[in-house]
Design a protein around this motif. Structure first.
Motif, PDB file in Angstrom:
ATOM      1  N   MET A 124       0.816  -1.193   0.000  1.00  0.00           N
ATOM      2  CA  MET A 124       0.000   0.000   0.000  1.00  0.00           C
ATOM      3  C   MET A 124       0.866   1.267   0.000  1.00  0.00           C
ATOM      4  O   MET A 124       0.610   2.182  -0.745  1.00  0.00           O
ATOM      5  CB  MET A 124      -0.943  -0.026   1.193  1.00  0.00           C
ATOM      6  CG  MET A 124      -1.863   1.160   1.252  1.00  0.00           C
ATOM      7  SD  MET A 124      -3.012   1.063   2.608  1.00  0.00           S
ATOM      8  CE  MET A 124      -4.437   0.453   1.740  1.00  0.00           C
ATOM      9  N   LEU A 125       1.892   1.288   0.844  1.00  0.00           N
ATOM     10  CA  LEU A 125       2.769   2.458   0.890  1.00  0.00           C
ATOM     11  C   LEU A 125       3.596   2.594  -0.379  1.00  0.00           C
ATOM     12  O   LEU A 125       4.147   3.664  -0.637  1.00  0.00           O
ATOM     13  CB  LEU A 125       3.688   2.383   2.114  1.00  0.00           C
ATOM     14  CG  LEU A 125       3.011   2.502   3.479  1.00  0.00           C
ATOM     15  CD1 LEU A 125       4.030   2.327   4.590  1.00  0.00           C
ATOM     16  CD2 LEU A 125       2.276   3.817   3.627  1.00  0.00           C
ATOM     17  N   ASP A 126       3.682   1.531  -1.171  1.00  0.00           N
ATOM     18  CA  ASP A 126       4.446   1.593  -2.408  1.00  0.00           C
ATOM     19  C   ASP A 126       3.798   2.515  -3.440  1.00  0.00           C
ATOM     20  O   ASP A 126       4.419   2.844  -4.446  1.00  0.00           O
ATOM     21  CB  ASP A 126       4.693   0.203  -2.980  1.00  0.00           C
ATOM     22  CG  ASP A 126       3.430  -0.608  -3.142  1.00  0.00           C
ATOM     23  OD1 ASP A 126       2.425  -0.300  -2.484  1.00  0.00           O
ATOM     24  OD2 ASP A 126       3.449  -1.576  -3.918  1.00  0.00           O
ATOM     25  N   ALA A 127       2.580   2.973  -3.189  1.00  0.00           N
ATOM     26  CA  ALA A 127       1.911   3.927  -4.081  1.00  0.00           C
ATOM     27  C   ALA A 127       2.444   5.343  -3.887  1.00  0.00           C
ATOM     28  O   ALA A 127       2.165   6.229  -4.690  1.00  0.00           O
ATOM     29  CB  ALA A 127       0.402   3.911  -3.834  1.00  0.00           C
ATOM     30  N   LYS A 135      -4.492   8.488  -1.834  1.00  0.00           N
ATOM     31  CA  LYS A 135      -3.728   7.354  -2.368  1.00  0.00           C
ATOM     32  C   LYS A 135      -3.835   6.146  -1.448  1.00  0.00           C
ATOM     33  O   LYS A 135      -3.827   5.006  -1.903  1.00  0.00           O
ATOM     34  CB  LYS A 135      -2.247   7.719  -2.533  1.00  0.00           C
ATOM     35  CG  LYS A 135      -1.943   8.593  -3.714  1.00  0.00           C
ATOM     36  CD  LYS A 135      -0.443   8.821  -3.819  1.00  0.00           C
ATOM     37  CE  LYS A 135      -0.080   9.699  -4.994  1.00  0.00           C
ATOM     38  NZ  LYS A 135       1.388   9.869  -5.086  1.00  0.00           N
ATOM     39  N   LEU A 136      -3.915   6.413  -0.149  1.00  0.00           N
ATOM     40  CA  LEU A 136      -3.944   5.337   0.834  1.00  0.00           C
ATOM     41  C   LEU A 136      -5.350   5.054   1.353  1.00  0.00           C
ATOM     42  O   LEU A 136      -5.533   4.147   2.171  1.00  0.00           O
ATOM     43  CB  LEU A 136      -3.012   5.673   2.011  1.00  0.00           C
ATOM     44  CG  LEU A 136      -1.540   5.884   1.657  1.00  0.00           C
ATOM     45  CD1 LEU A 136      -0.739   6.240   2.905  1.00  0.00           C
ATOM     46  CD2 LEU A 136      -0.965   4.659   0.972  1.00  0.00           C
ATOM     47  N   GLY A 137      -6.316   5.849   0.925  1.00  0.00           N
ATOM     48  CA  GLY A 137      -7.693   5.643   1.369  1.00  0.00           C
ATOM     49  C   GLY A 137      -7.912   5.997   2.831  1.00  0.00           C
ATOM     50  O   GLY A 137      -8.689   5.346   3.524  1.00  0.00           O
ATOM     51  N   ILE A 138      -7.187   7.008   3.295  1.00  0.00           N
ATOM     52  CA  ILE A 138      -7.308   7.454   4.683  1.00  0.00           C
ATOM     53  C   ILE A 138      -7.688   8.925   4.714  1.00  0.00           C
ATOM     54  O   ILE A 138      -7.717   9.587   3.666  1.00  0.00           O
ATOM     55  CB  ILE A 138      -5.997   7.204   5.461  1.00  0.00           C
ATOM     56  CG1 ILE A 138      -4.828   7.938   4.787  1.00  0.00           C
ATOM     57  CG2 ILE A 138      -5.719   5.724   5.591  1.00  0.00           C
ATOM     58  CD1 ILE A 138      -3.529   7.860   5.543  1.00  0.00           C
ATOM     59  N   GLY A 139      -7.939   9.453   5.915  1.00  0.00           N
ATOM     60  CA  GLY A 139      -8.384  10.829   5.984  1.00  0.00           C
ATOM     61  C   GLY A 139      -7.732  11.684   7.048  1.00  0.00           C
ATOM     62  O   GLY A 139      -8.148  12.815   7.247  1.00  0.00           O
ATOM     63  N   LEU A 152      -0.943   3.569   9.984  1.00  0.00           N
ATOM     64  CA  LEU A 152      -0.613   2.737   8.831  1.00  0.00           C
ATOM     65  C   LEU A 152       0.895   2.541   8.697  1.00  0.00           C
ATOM     66  O   LEU A 152       1.372   1.427   8.502  1.00  0.00           O
ATOM     67  CB  LEU A 152      -1.180   3.360   7.554  1.00  0.00           C
ATOM     68  CG  LEU A 152      -0.985   2.587   6.272  1.00  0.00           C
ATOM     69  CD1 LEU A 152      -1.755   1.272   6.317  1.00  0.00           C
ATOM     70  CD2 LEU A 152      -1.444   3.419   5.092  1.00  0.00           C
ATOM     71  N   VAL A 153       1.647   3.608   8.840  1.00  0.00           N
ATOM     72  CA  VAL A 153       3.106   3.528   8.715  1.00  0.00           C
ATOM     73  C   VAL A 153       3.689   2.670   9.827  1.00  0.00           C
ATOM     74  O   VAL A 153       4.532   1.802   9.574  1.00  0.00           O
ATOM     75  CB  VAL A 153       3.743   4.937   8.723  1.00  0.00           C
ATOM     76  CG1 VAL A 153       5.255   4.858   8.831  1.00  0.00           C
ATOM     77  CG2 VAL A 153       3.339   5.703   7.473  1.00  0.00           C
ATOM     78  N   VAL A 154       3.222   2.869  11.049  1.00  0.00           N
ATOM     79  CA  VAL A 154       3.742   2.096  12.180  1.00  0.00           C
ATOM     80  C   VAL A 154       3.424   0.613  12.007  1.00  0.00           C
ATOM     81  O   VAL A 154       4.274  -0.250  12.240  1.00  0.00           O
ATOM     82  CB  VAL A 154       3.180   2.633  13.518  1.00  0.00           C
ATOM     83  CG1 VAL A 154       3.468   1.683  14.659  1.00  0.00           C
ATOM     84  CG2 VAL A 154       3.764   4.011  13.798  1.00  0.00           C
TER      85      VAL A 154
END
Length: 72
Positions: free
Chosen positions: A1-4, A46-50, A58-60
């Motif tokens: 996901m973070l690869d986007a 891009k990550l579908g977050i807000g 998500l990163v952690v």
């Protein structure tokens, strides 16, 4: 996901996960706080977050090592 994310967006996401403010991130990366906010504006869909909280979570979670018991 973070690869986007672009490399700059990944750097910013990592610093958000460390708890830095946009102003602190801007100073560290030699950007304006407004530029940091723009990158965040581009990262969220891009990550579908807000939110920053969602981004940090998500990163952690992506960096957390998987326990041996969880691999079964």
């Amino acid at each position: 996901m973070l690869d986007a994310l672009t490399s700059q967006e990944l750097r910013i996401a990592g610093l958000v996960a460390e708890g830095l403010s946009s102003k602190e991130i801007a100073a560290q990366l030699f950007l304006s706080p407004r530029t940091v906010e723009y990158h965040l504006y581009k990262i969220y869909p891009k990550l579908g977050i807000g939110s920053r909280t969602d981004l940090a979570r998500l990163v952690v979670l992506r960096k957390a090592p998987v326990a041996a018991d969880d691999m079964l």
